[in-house]
Write a protein that holds these residues in place. Structure first.
Motif: not given
Lengths: 485, 444, 132
Positions: A105-107, A328-329, B72-77, B164, B410
């Motif tokens: 996951h990028p975050l 975005t990432f 966590i999501g926030a644009g990546s699921y 976002h 997050l």
């Protein structure tokens, strides 16, 4: 003569996916509901999208049949000029699919993403070494996106100098994306004609370059497949007037280990990982377009940047002069993995050999076909060579006809009608991964087609006859667009 | 090197045809002054065995290698990817093809993308969808540019601060050099975009609102459209969670002019944030203003159905400096992946999965509330929501990762500095009740 | 493509260097592209039209015509205000190919200075220019 690869075989008709739909089918394994239903306010819910209803085999068969109508590098030679359709190594796919990468996951946080950060950091270092630059960003998602990043960097540089400029010089041998990228930065494109030898003349650059001009965009080797021999002088001219030189590195495959564009005076260069560094094109992406810059331009690179501190890696966003964020990432990390694996598999000697053999293959085709097709610039070429259809004109045969006939012979055609400086261009880039045997077969096919152009031109004008469909009516498609079923 | 097929004999024969004696001679046209004198300073080449070891080591330095529970999501699921998706999309006829410039031998890609465009228009309730963009953020920036080109008298785009944060940064990057401006619209204490702020603004070309927004809330798109219409500006809406449209009223039904979205949820691995899938859709009226490729249906010379890239005159290779965008390669293979995923889940599956996402998120929210978290907003959401955490949570969160490989939300403070101790949680169909109960127990 | 001698170039219209034609009819001037331009472009798939009420100066770009793989800008032969556009072209852009001087007209303008017509080429001068 050996048999040509093109032949007919059993392929299948396949309707649109929704035509196979039957009420009640579903091809996904649904998880058990272990919590209560929580109905949403009906005022907020909509009708269910009318997606097709299929079984798993329906889906598998649909896409398997579709795939069989496609031509890929794995099917046969794909000498599309300027596109570098080299073999896409399968081990790269295996590396990218590792759970630690694909599932990241990028975050998740830097501490839990050290492998990814290290890979990015090292890939930046390798690309900097290959191109001769001080800094690299991997963030741009494709070549054109990298080009935009590069132009934004040039724009930010001039803003920082305290005086913005209004124009940018773009040679007639440039990629079509160049003027479009310049426009996005508010620069007016100034067209520069290449000289009689197919390369740029320093005098012509000097005549256009002034202090209103932000710089020049140069593709080197250029789209005629020729090395810009005066690159150093041109860079000096542009720099003397305070401008910067943008290098379109789409054709980097010709010069790895031979020339470092950074050493030649280029200030900003984009690369296409999906060309030079063997990642698959995917039928139109995803690609990746890293940008390399000189020391002076590092402050302008997009954020976040990857930094090494002792033995760990982190993202840095505190860069006051940055052009900002482009993705975005962090860009197309999945593509970066494949390019990284490629560089590690090849090593310095392997990359140099790749460029040498790419140039060998192109010159071999140029010499072997120049008595068959007209060669407007008969000079030693780099990784690609550009012919045209002047000799076939008297038989009313065009480049398009020859390209379509090549499909029947089992080859993907070269790039046609580009670059624009050559009318009826037929631009061949074999790449280093094609063997002499396959190239000889291609040469024989082109020679046979040129003979057909004289003796049986209808074979060309009706071509192709072997693929799933014949020539398509692009005029009706554009007049009455039907963009959905 | 196994990728290079030339034998010494081949090289000799080929050089003879060219009239050269060595491979180095091929580079004679390059002046010595620019030639590299030393060999590249790169690591020694690795065998496939060594490469496997090296890459596995790197991959194992990412926590994802162990498998983890992702709230966590926030644009990546973190959605389930059916086995057939990677299997089918790795067919090399799809993966190793170029952009379909020769339609006769690209019908697989072309029909696949045509079907993708169709399914995306169904999903979003829009007239036209493009063949894809890089990601939602870049697609949204393109939408902002379309609005500004359509409304030449205006020089600003109004963007909700619940779009976002990365997407807003991208818009800013794209607009800055051309002198356009992004005006940020704040949010209400209920966690919705405060569109009333737009009423007094002038010189605005378009309004961009994300729904579900960054806090997970479902925005009042009808009200946004009404206001945009009254100001005669384009209404742009974006989203990061494509599966929401399995359940929610789609953007088209609210009259959106342009829609930018992230399609990563549709069968695409997270892969540290990219490549994802930019979705871009518009009304028929804006057909010629859309950036990037479009596939259209037509006939061949025998009258058989077939597909081609069409309306190419919008694009950079023809219109050059006047093109609607500079985009060339898009995220084609991921668009194909999304089409495969949508065909796989189908009409039944998308509703069920979307509902499950919502069910799990509602369960998680109440479990966290019971565990002492404060539900900050009382708004309908899809699968993400914001909670204010108890004081000691930061420490507990770190322990959860260490001990259970569980990522509990997050931290929103880096994105919204006023939101200290606020966390954005996400629950997808992949998390189980047991995992959610465990999370609630550990943080209580 | 047609040879120069095969081009249909009526005597009763004026020509521009960018291959538009202009023909006064009452107090308006009808404008289109000529046979040479439509032939060079090939099959036209779209005509981008200005709006009625738009005003342009001579040589301003007022629209464009598109074939499958090319775009060609349209330039005003004279200054004036657009009083009509050929709406038939929206559904049938091929009219420009089939009948460029009649059914394939593009706009009608009310000239702001009729004397500008005199600066345009007649058939002989235009042919001269084409032959270069």
């Amino acid at each position: 003569m050996t048999r040509q690869p093109g032949t007919s075989g059993l392929i299948f008709n396949e309707p649109n996916v929704w035509d196979k739909s039957r009420e009640g089918r579903c091809a996904i394994s649904l998880p058990r509901a272990d919590v209560d239903r929580a109905p949403l306010d009906p005022a907020l819910t909509g009708d269910t999208p009318d997606l097709p209803q299929l079984s798993e085999l329906d889906v598998v068969r649909h896409y398997t049949r579709l795939s069989q109508w496609n031509f890929g590098v794995d099917s046969g030679m794909y000498p599309l000029g300027s596109c570098t359709m080299k073999y896409n190594p399968k081990t790269n796919e295996v590396q990218a699919a590792r759970q630690g990468f694909a599932g990241a996951h990028p975050l998740a946080g830097e501490a839990f993403s050290q492998g990814a950060l290290r890979l990015m950091y090292e890939l930046e270092q390798y690309l900097a070494e290959i191109t001769g630059f001080a800094g690299v960003t991997l963030q741009p998602a494709a070549g054109a996106h990298g080009e935009l990043a590069g132009m934004l960097i040039i724009h930010a540089y001039h803003a920082k100098q305290g005086r913005q400029r209004s124009k940018i010089i773009i040679p007639d041998t440039a990629h079509g994306t160049n003027p479009a990228s310049a426009t996005l930065c508010g620069y007016k494109s100034v067209n520069l004609k290449s000289g009689p030898k197919g390369i740029l003349e320093p005098d012509a650059v000097a005549a256009l370059m002034d202090e209103e001009t932000a710089g020049i965009m140069i593709t080197n080797p250029n789209t005629l497949g020729l090395f810009e021999e005066h690159i150093k002088e041109i860079c000096d001219i542009v720099h003397a007037k305070g401008g910067l030189v943008y290098g379109d590195g789409a054709n980097m495959n010709a010069i790895m280990g031979v020339v470092k564009p950074g050493d030649a005076g280029i200030d900003v260069l984009h690369l296409n990982l999906h060309k030079t560094f063997s990642t698959p094109h995917g039928g139109g992406g995803p690609g990746s377009g890293p940008v390399a810059v000189t020391e002076a331009l590092i402050p302008f690179l997009p954020i976040p940047r990857v930094e090494k501190q002792l033995d760990s890696f982190r993202f840095v966003t505190d860069c006051p002069d940055t052009i900002g964020r482009m993705h975005t990432f962090y860009g197309h990390f999945g593509v970066m993995i494949k390019a990284y694996a490629y560089i590690l598999s090849m090593g310095a000697q392997g990359l140099l050999d790749a460029s040498r053999l790419a140039v060998l293959n192109a010159n071999y085709i140029k010499e072997s076909l120049k008595d068959t097709l007209n060669l407007p610039y008969d000079r030693p070429c780099m990784h690609e060579c550009v012919f045209n259809d002047i000799r076939q004109k008297s038989y009313h045969i065009t480049t398009m006809d020859m390209a379509k006939r090549l499909l029947d012979y089992g080859f993907h055609p070269p790039t046609v009608y580009f670059p624009l400086v050559v009318e009826g261009a037929f631009m061949v880039e074999p790449t280093e991964t094609e063997s002499k045997d396959d190239i000889d077969q291609f040469i024989n096919a082109v020679k046979a087609i040129a003979k057909e152009a004289e003796s049986a031109p209808e074979k060309l004008t009706r071509a192709p006859v072997l693929p799933k469909v014949t020539r398509l009516d692009e005029v009706s498609a554009a007049r009455k667009p039907c963009l959905r079923g | 090197m196994r990728y290079l097929p030339h034998t010494q004999e081949d090289i000799k024969e080929m050089l003879a045809v060219i009239g050269r004696t060595s491979l180095d001679d091929l580079f004679d046209t390059i002046p010595d002054a620019v030639k590299t004198k030393t060999s590249l300073n790169l690591p020694d080449p690795l065998s496939e065995w060594d490469l496997n070891d090296h890459m596995e080591k790197l991959a194992s330095d990412n926590i994802a290698c162990k498998g983890y529970t992702c709230f966590i999501g926030a644009g990546s699921y973190d959605h389930h990817i059916p086995a057939i998706i990677p299997y089918l999309v790795s067919r090399s006829e799809f993966a190793t093809a170029y952009t379909p410039y020769q339609p006769e031998v690209s019908q697989g890609t072309l029909q696949g993308i045509y079907e993708f465009q169709t399914m995306v228009t169904d999903l979003l309730g829009m007239d036209i969808a493009t063949a894809s963009h890089y990601d939602c953020g870049t697609a949204l920036a393109e939408c902002a540019l379309i609005a500004l080109r359509k409304n030449k008298k205006a020089d600003k785009i109004a963007v909700s601060d619940l779009v976002h944060p990365s997407h807003r940064q991208i818009i800013d990057t794209y607009l800055k050099p051309s002198g356009y401006k992004m005006v940020t619209i704040g949010h209400t204490k209920e966690g919705l975009t405060d569109i009333s702020a737009l009423e007094a603004m002038d010189d605005i070309a378009g309004l961009a609102v994300q729904s579900p927004n960054f806090f997970g809330h479902i925005e009042d798109l009808a009200a946004c459209k009404k206001l945009a219409e009254s100001k005669k500006i384009l209404f742009i809406t974006s989203f990061t969670e494509a599966l929401a449209w399995g359940l929610l009223k789609n953007p088209g039904s609210f009259g959106a002019d342009l829609v930018a979205g992230e399609g990563q949820s549709l069968g695409i691995a997270k892969t540290f944030g990219g490549p994802g899938l930019g979705l871009l859709a518009g009304t028929a009226k804006l057909m010629r203003d859309l950036p990037g490729r479009l596939v259209g249906r037509t006939k061949d010379t025998n009258g058989e159905d077939g597909y081609v890239l069409t309306l190419s005159t919008r694009e950079q290779h023809i219109r050059r400096e006047k093109a609607s965008s500079n985009i060339c390669s898009n995220n084609g293979l991921n668009a194909m992946t999304a089409a495969m995923y949508l065909s796989t889940i189908g009409k039944i599956g998308i509703r069920e999965i979307a509902q499950l996402n919502h069910d799990k998120a509602v369960y998680l929210k109440s479990a966290l509330t019971a565990a002492g978290f404060e539900p900050v907003f009382d708004q309908p959401f899809f699968n993400e929501f914001v909670m204010k955490a108890p004081k000691n949570f930061k420490q507990k969160r770190a322990e959860l990762i260490d001990r259970h490989c569980m990522f509990a939300g997050l931290d929103l403070e880096p994105f919204y500095p006023q939101l200290t101790d606020h966390y954005l949680f996400c629950a997808t169909e992949k998390v189980s009740r047991q995992q959610m109960d465990q999370l609630a127990k550990e943080v209580a | 493509m047609k040879e120069i001698n095969d081009l249909n170039l009526p005597e009763d219209v004026k020509y521009t260097k960018d291959h538009e034609w202009a023909k006064p009819e009452g107090d308006t001037v009808t404008i289109g592209i000529n046979d040479y331009a439509q032939d060079q472009l090939g099959e036209i798939v779209f005509v981008e039209l200005p709006e009625v009420g738009d005003s342009f100066s001579a040589e301003d770009e007022f629209g464009s015509v598109e074939s499958v793989k090319a775009v060609s800008e349209l330039y005003m032969p004279i200054s004036g205000e657009v009083v009509a556009v050929n709406e038939n072209l929206e559904d049938a852009p091929e009219l420009v190919n089939e009948d460029c001087y009649q059914g394939g007209w593009i706009i009608k303008v009310k000239p702001s200075d009729s004397a500008q017509m005199d600066a345009l080429m007649d058939k002989a001068a235009y042919l001269e220019m084409l032959k270069g």
